[in-house]
Design a protein around this motif. Sequence first.
Motif, PDB file in Angstrom:
ATOM      1  N   GLN A   1      22.937 -28.477  22.264  1.00  0.00           N
ATOM      2  CA  GLN A   1      21.642 -27.823  22.428  1.00  0.00           C
ATOM      3  C   GLN A   1      20.594 -28.833  22.911  1.00  0.00           C
ATOM      4  N   GLU A   2      20.622 -30.055  22.369  1.00  0.00           N
ATOM      5  CA  GLU A   2      19.696 -31.094  22.817  1.00  0.00           C
ATOM      6  C   GLU A   2      19.939 -31.428  24.279  1.00  0.00           C
ATOM      7  N   ARG A   3      21.200 -31.488  24.680  1.00  0.00           N
ATOM      8  CA  ARG A   3      21.541 -31.796  26.072  1.00  0.00           C
ATOM      9  C   ARG A   3      21.008 -30.716  27.003  1.00  0.00           C
ATOM     10  N   ARG A   4      21.098 -29.461  26.588  1.00  0.00           N
ATOM     11  CA  ARG A   4      20.580 -28.361  27.405  1.00  0.00           C
ATOM     12  C   ARG A   4      19.071 -28.464  27.564  1.00  0.00           C
TER      13      ARG A   4
ATOM     14  N   ILE B   1      17.109 -23.662  40.691  1.00  0.00           N
ATOM     15  CA  ILE B   1      17.723 -24.632  39.770  1.00  0.00           C
ATOM     16  C   ILE B   1      17.023 -24.578  38.420  1.00  0.00           C
ATOM     17  N   PHE B   2      15.701 -24.518  38.426  1.00  0.00           N
ATOM     18  CA  PHE B   2      14.953 -24.456  37.165  1.00  0.00           C
ATOM     19  C   PHE B   2      15.254 -23.154  36.418  1.00  0.00           C
ATOM     20  N   THR B   3      15.337 -22.051  37.152  1.00  0.00           N
ATOM     21  CA  THR B   3      15.673 -20.765  36.531  1.00  0.00           C
ATOM     22  C   THR B   3      17.052 -20.827  35.885  1.00  0.00           C
TER      23      THR B   3
ATOM     24  N   LYS C   1      18.245 -20.388  31.959  1.00  0.00           N
ATOM     25  CA  LYS C   1      19.350 -19.503  31.577  1.00  0.00           C
ATOM     26  C   LYS C   1      20.418 -20.272  30.818  1.00  0.00           C
ATOM     27  N   LEU C   2      20.637 -21.512  31.218  1.00  0.00           N
ATOM     28  CA  LEU C   2      21.626 -22.359  30.549  1.00  0.00           C
ATOM     29  C   LEU C   2      21.272 -22.538  29.077  1.00  0.00           C
ATOM     30  N   LYS C   3      19.993 -22.679  28.811  1.00  0.00           N
ATOM     31  CA  LYS C   3      19.536 -22.845  27.435  1.00  0.00           C
ATOM     32  C   LYS C   3      19.806 -21.596  26.599  1.00  0.00           C
ATOM     33  N   LYS C   4      19.755 -20.433  27.238  1.00  0.00           N
ATOM     34  CA  LYS C   4      19.858 -19.176  26.505  1.00  0.00           C
ATOM     35  C   LYS C   4      21.270 -18.595  26.437  1.00  0.00           C
ATOM     36  N   LYS C   5      22.175 -19.018  27.329  1.00  0.00           N
ATOM     37  CA  LYS C   5      23.483 -18.388  27.404  1.00  0.00           C
ATOM     38  C   LYS C   5      24.478 -19.022  26.445  1.00  0.00           C
TER      39      LYS C   5
ATOM     40  N   TYR D   1      28.019 -18.691  27.064  1.00  0.00           N
ATOM     41  CA  TYR D   1      29.043 -19.220  27.954  1.00  0.00           C
ATOM     42  C   TYR D   1      28.362 -19.757  29.201  1.00  0.00           C
ATOM     43  N   THR D   2      28.527 -21.035  29.481  1.00  0.00           N
ATOM     44  CA  THR D   2      27.681 -21.699  30.460  1.00  0.00           C
ATOM     45  C   THR D   2      28.389 -22.209  31.705  1.00  0.00           C
ATOM     46  N   LYS D   3      29.683 -22.012  31.815  1.00  0.00           N
ATOM     47  CA  LYS D   3      30.423 -22.636  32.906  1.00  0.00           C
ATOM     48  C   LYS D   3      29.899 -22.227  34.288  1.00  0.00           C
ATOM     49  N   THR D   4      29.713 -20.944  34.530  1.00  0.00           N
ATOM     50  CA  THR D   4      29.259 -20.505  35.851  1.00  0.00           C
ATOM     51  C   THR D   4      27.820 -20.947  36.121  1.00  0.00           C
ATOM     52  N   THR D   5      26.990 -20.974  35.100  1.00  0.00           N
ATOM     53  CA  THR D   5      25.613 -21.424  35.274  1.00  0.00           C
ATOM     54  C   THR D   5      25.585 -22.894  35.664  1.00  0.00           C
ATOM     55  N   LEU D   6      26.403 -23.709  34.999  1.00  0.00           N
ATOM     56  CA  LEU D   6      26.485 -25.125  35.345  1.00  0.00           C
ATOM     57  C   LEU D   6      26.994 -25.319  36.770  1.00  0.00           C
ATOM     58  N   GLN D   7      27.986 -24.532  37.156  1.00  0.00           N
ATOM     59  CA  GLN D   7      28.516 -24.634  38.514  1.00  0.00           C
ATOM     60  C   GLN D   7      27.454 -24.249  39.545  1.00  0.00           C
ATOM     61  N   ASN D   8      26.670 -23.226  39.259  1.00  0.00           N
ATOM     62  CA  ASN D   8      25.598 -22.814  40.173  1.00  0.00           C
ATOM     63  C   ASN D   8      24.524 -23.896  40.304  1.00  0.00           C
ATOM     64  N   ILE D   9      24.178 -24.533  39.192  1.00  0.00           N
ATOM     65  CA  ILE D   9      23.209 -25.628  39.245  1.00  0.00           C
ATOM     66  C   ILE D   9      23.767 -26.764  40.091  1.00  0.00           C
ATOM     67  N   ASP D  10      25.047 -27.094  39.888  1.00  0.00           N
ATOM     68  CA  ASP D  10      25.687 -28.176  40.626  1.00  0.00           C
ATOM     69  C   ASP D  10      25.681 -27.907  42.134  1.00  0.00           C
ATOM     70  N   VAL D  11      26.014 -26.696  42.514  1.00  0.00           N
ATOM     71  CA  VAL D  11      26.016 -26.321  43.937  1.00  0.00           C
ATOM     72  C   VAL D  11      24.605 -26.407  44.516  1.00  0.00           C
ATOM     73  N   ASN D  12      23.626 -25.896  43.809  1.00  0.00           N
ATOM     74  CA  ASN D  12      22.239 -25.930  44.301  1.00  0.00           C
ATOM     75  C   ASN D  12      21.709 -27.354  44.406  1.00  0.00           C
ATOM     76  N   LEU D  13      22.135 -28.241  43.501  1.00  0.00           N
ATOM     77  CA  LEU D  13      21.722 -29.641  43.598  1.00  0.00           C
ATOM     78  C   LEU D  13      22.298 -30.283  44.860  1.00  0.00           C
ATOM     79  N   ASP D  14      23.530 -29.947  45.205  1.00  0.00           N
ATOM     80  CA  ASP D  14      24.126 -30.481  46.440  1.00  0.00           C
ATOM     81  C   ASP D  14      23.386 -29.975  47.673  1.00  0.00           C
TER      82      ASP D  14
END
Length: 126
Positions: A6-9, A51-53, A57-61, A63-76
């Motif tokens: 939770q702290e990491r999120r 990315i911020f949105t 969402k990552l903080k609230k969800k 199961y986070t795998k797809t959210t993390l993947q979406n953030i990763d793609v948007n960062l690239d």
Amino acid sequence: MTETEQERRLFVEDIIADLDSYTHTCLTQSSYPRTQRYVLCNEISKLVNEIFTLAVKLKKKYYTKTTLQNIDVNLDILRYKIRESHIKGYITIERKQKWIRRVNEAGKIVGAMLEKQKHNDKQQEK
């Protein structure tokens, strides 16, 4: 969810909020021509907002795998847009380096969280 997860999120959200603030500074203080302000700057702005949105969402969800993947793609994609801005001469090399450093910082944290998620998935399969 453990307390460290939770702290990491929350930490990811803070890093991305800092990235959002710096992006705004870069877009307003750089020498983008008028046509690019409406195209490239708008694309970069939308990417950072997305990315911020996703970070919120990552903080609230649960199961986070797809959210993390979406953030990763948007960062690239954001890295590419920043490089494009530098290649076209809209930002200086110093500004590009500072900006990319902030994107990489967020990317490292997201990458670590993705690795932990993969490890957890493997543990659950056993």
